[in-house]
Design an enzyme around this catalytic site. Structure first.
Site, PDB file in Angstrom:
ATOM      1  N   ASN A  10       0.871  -1.182   0.000  1.00 36.70           N
ATOM      2  CA  ASN A  10       0.000   0.000   0.000  1.00 36.70           C
ATOM      3  C   ASN A  10       0.902   1.225   0.000  1.00 36.70           C
ATOM      4  OD1 ASN A  10      -1.881   1.982   0.398  1.00 36.70           O
ATOM      5  ND2 ASN A  10      -2.309   1.444   2.533  1.00 36.70           N
ATOM      6  N   TRP A  11       0.979   1.872  -1.153  1.00 42.86           N
ATOM      7  CA  TRP A  11       1.905   3.004  -1.277  1.00 42.86           C
ATOM      8  C   TRP A  11       1.370   4.265  -0.608  1.00 42.86           C
ATOM      9  CZ3 TRP A  11       3.929   2.949  -7.079  1.00 42.86           C
ATOM     10  CH2 TRP A  11       4.507   1.694  -7.338  1.00 42.86           C
ATOM     11  N   LYS A  12       0.093   4.277  -0.270  1.00 36.71           N
ATOM     12  CA  LYS A  12      -0.542   5.461   0.323  1.00 36.71           C
ATOM     13  C   LYS A  12      -0.272   6.688  -0.553  1.00 36.71           C
ATOM     14  CE  LYS A  12       0.133   3.316   4.790  1.00 36.71           C
ATOM     15  NZ  LYS A  12       0.031   3.429   6.228  1.00 36.71           N
ATOM     16  N   HIS A  96      -9.532   0.992   4.690  1.00 35.03           N
ATOM     17  CA  HIS A  96      -8.250   1.142   5.398  1.00 35.03           C
ATOM     18  C   HIS A  96      -8.478   2.020   6.630  1.00 35.03           C
ATOM     19  CE1 HIS A  96      -4.136   2.293   6.316  1.00 35.03           C
ATOM     20  NE2 HIS A  96      -3.769   1.221   5.637  1.00 35.03           N
ATOM     21  N   GLU A  98      -6.885   4.347   7.881  1.00 34.40           N
ATOM     22  CA  GLU A  98      -6.666   5.789   7.689  1.00 34.40           C
ATOM     23  C   GLU A  98      -7.908   6.450   7.102  1.00 34.40           C
ATOM     24  OE1 GLU A  98      -2.983   5.376   5.548  1.00 34.40           O
ATOM     25  OE2 GLU A  98      -2.013   4.728   7.403  1.00 34.40           O
ATOM     26  N   GLU A 168      -5.556  -5.417  10.273  1.00 37.63           N
ATOM     27  CA  GLU A 168      -4.509  -4.429  10.524  1.00 37.63           C
ATOM     28  C   GLU A 168      -4.758  -3.734  11.862  1.00 37.63           C
ATOM     29  OE1 GLU A 168      -2.543  -3.035   6.684  1.00 37.63           O
ATOM     30  OE2 GLU A 168      -4.356  -1.859   6.883  1.00 37.63           O
ATOM     31  N   GLY A 174       2.270   1.860  10.626  1.00 35.47           N
ATOM     32  CA  GLY A 174       3.171   3.005  10.506  1.00 35.47           C
ATOM     33  C   GLY A 174       3.872   3.368  11.792  1.00 35.47           C
ATOM     34  N   SER A 214       3.289  -2.637  10.070  1.00 33.45           N
ATOM     35  CA  SER A 214       4.755  -2.642  10.168  1.00 33.45           C
ATOM     36  C   SER A 214       5.394  -3.973   9.768  1.00 33.45           C
ATOM     37  CB  SER A 214       5.193  -2.216  11.573  1.00 33.45           C
ATOM     38  OG  SER A 214       4.724  -0.909  11.857  1.00 33.45           O
ATOM     39  N   GLY A 235       2.714  -1.302   4.202  1.00 32.43           N
ATOM     40  CA  GLY A 235       2.799   0.110   3.862  1.00 32.43           C
ATOM     41  C   GLY A 235       4.233   0.525   3.581  1.00 32.43           C
ATOM     42  N   GLY A 236       4.879   1.120   4.580  1.00 30.53           N
ATOM     43  CA  GLY A 236       6.214   1.695   4.413  1.00 30.53           C
ATOM     44  C   GLY A 236       7.215   0.783   3.707  1.00 30.53           C
TER      45      GLY A 236
HETATM   46  C1  PEP Z   1      -0.779  -0.118   5.790  1.00 30.60           C
HETATM   47  O1  PEP Z   1      -0.661   0.909   5.164  1.00 30.60           O
HETATM   48  O2  PEP Z   1      -1.796  -0.801   5.615  1.00 30.60           O
HETATM   49  C2  PEP Z   1       0.274  -0.534   6.709  1.00 30.60           C
HETATM   50  C3  PEP Z   1       0.151  -1.669   7.337  1.00 30.60           C
HETATM   51  O3  PEP Z   1       1.330   0.312   6.847  1.00 30.60           O
HETATM   52  P1  PEP Z   1       2.764  -0.038   7.548  1.00 30.60           P
HETATM   53  O4  PEP Z   1       3.213  -1.342   6.944  1.00 30.60           O
HETATM   54  O5  PEP Z   1       3.654   1.103   7.173  1.00 30.60           O
HETATM   55  O6  PEP Z   1       2.520  -0.173   8.997  1.00 30.60           O
END
Ligand code: PEP
Length: 251
Positions: A10-12, A96, A98, A168, A174, A214, A235-236
Site C-alpha cells: 500500500n503506497w498510500k 483502510h 486511515e 490491521e 506506521g 509494520s 505500507g512503508g
Molecule cells: C498499511 O498501510 O496498511 C500498513 C500496514 O502500513 P505499515 O506497513 O507502514 O505499517
C-alpha cells in the site's frame, strides 16, 4: 477465488509518478515466487502506468487504494468504481483504517463499497482492526467481529469467496510496532472461525486473510509462517523494491 499467498503493498500518498513507475517496474521485472500474488496499491495518478506494466503478467497486479461510494455524479475530485472497472483494475482496498479515521468511513458505507466492487468483479481487500485502547482492554476480537458483521457479513456465500480480508491493528500501522506472530495468529484464527460460523468451514478455509502493521523483511517470515496468516498488507516497507522483494520471498 481460492486462498492464496499474497504480498500487497500500500503506497498510500507516496512516490512521484516517475519514482512510482520505477518501483513498479523493478518489482514487475524481478524474479518472484510463482505461487505468491504481488499487489501494488498505488495512488490514482499512477494506476494507468502500473496497470500497463502488469496487465499481462500472471502474479503481479495493481490495486486502487479507494473509490467513492456513489457510482457517478457531482463529487469533485473523487474516483468511481466504474472508472476503475473501465481500466480493468483487479483489486481495490476498502476500509483502510486511515480512511475510517480521517474520512470517517463507517462500516455501513464500507458495505456499500463492497457491493459496488463485487458488482464490477473488482476484488476487495477489506480492512479491519482495532485501536490500542481496545486491544488493552482485551476487546479486540469482539471489536473486529462487529466490523465484519456490519461491513462484510451481508454478503452471500458466493460473494464472500471473492473478498480478501486484511487484519490491521491500528496501533501497529506506521508505528514500527508489530503484532507478535502469536497475536496475529490469534486474531486471524478468530476471523476464520467467524467466517466458518457464518459461511461454513470450507468457504472460511478458502479466504485469504492478510496481516498488516509494520510488516518488514525482518518480521515477515515469522508472521507469514502462522497457519492462518496468508500474507501481508504492507505500507512503508513496500516503497523499497529490494526490501519488498524480501517480504515477497518470506513465505
Ligand atoms: C498499511 O498501510 O496498511 C500498513 C500496514 O502500513 P505499515 O506497513 O507502514 O505499517
Amino acid at each position: 477465488m481460492a486462498r492464496q499467498k499474497i504480498a500487497a503493498g500500500n503506497w498510500k500518498m507516496n512516490t512521484s509518478h516517475s519514482d512510482g513507475y520505477f518501483l513498479a517496474e523493478a518489482l514487475t521485472k524481478a524474479k518472484r515466487p510463482s505461487d505468491v500474488q504481488t499487489i501494488m496499491a498505488v495512488p490514482y495518478t499512477h494506476l494507468g502506468a502500473v496497470q500497463a506494466l502488469t496487465f499481462d503478467k500472471k502474479n503481479i497486479s495493481v490495486a486502487a487504494q479507494n473509490f467513492h461510494h456513489e457510482e457517478k455524479g457531482a463529487y469533485t475530485g473523487e474516483i468511481s468504481i466504474n472508472m476503475l472497472s473501465s481500466m480493468h483494475i483487479p483489486y481495490a482496498i476498502i476500509g483502510h483504517s486511515e480512511r475510517r479515521e480521517y474520512q470517517k468511513e463507517s462500516n455501513s458505507l464500507l458495505a456499500t463499497k463492497l457491493n459496488l466492487a463485487l458488482s464490477k468483479n473488482i476484488t476487495p481487500i477489506f480492512c479491519c482492526g482495532e485501536k490500542l485502547p481496545i486491544r488493552k482492554s482485551k476487546r479486540h476480537v469482539s471489536f473486529v467481529k462487529k466490523q465484519l458483521q456490519q461491513g462484510l457479513f451481508h454478503l452471500s456465500k458466493s460473494e464472500i469467496k471473492n473478498v480478501i480480508i486484511a487484519y490491521e491493528p491500528v496501533w501497529a500501522i506506521g508505528t514500527g510496532e508489530t503484532a507478535s506472530p502469536a497475536q496475529a495468529q490469534e486474531m486471524h484464527a478468530a476471523i476464520r472461525k467467524m467466517l466458518a460460523d457464518k459461511y461454513g468451514q470450507a468457504i472460511a478455509d478458502d479466504i485469504s486473510i492478510l496481516y498488516g502493521g509494520s510488516v518488514k523483511p525482518a518480521n515477515a517470515k515469522s508472521l507469514f509462517g502462522q497457519p492462518d496468516v496468508d500474507g501481508g498488507l504492507v505500507g512503508g516497507a513496500s516503497l523499497d523494491a529490494p526490501g519488498f522483494l524480501e517480504v515477497i520471498n518470506s513465505f
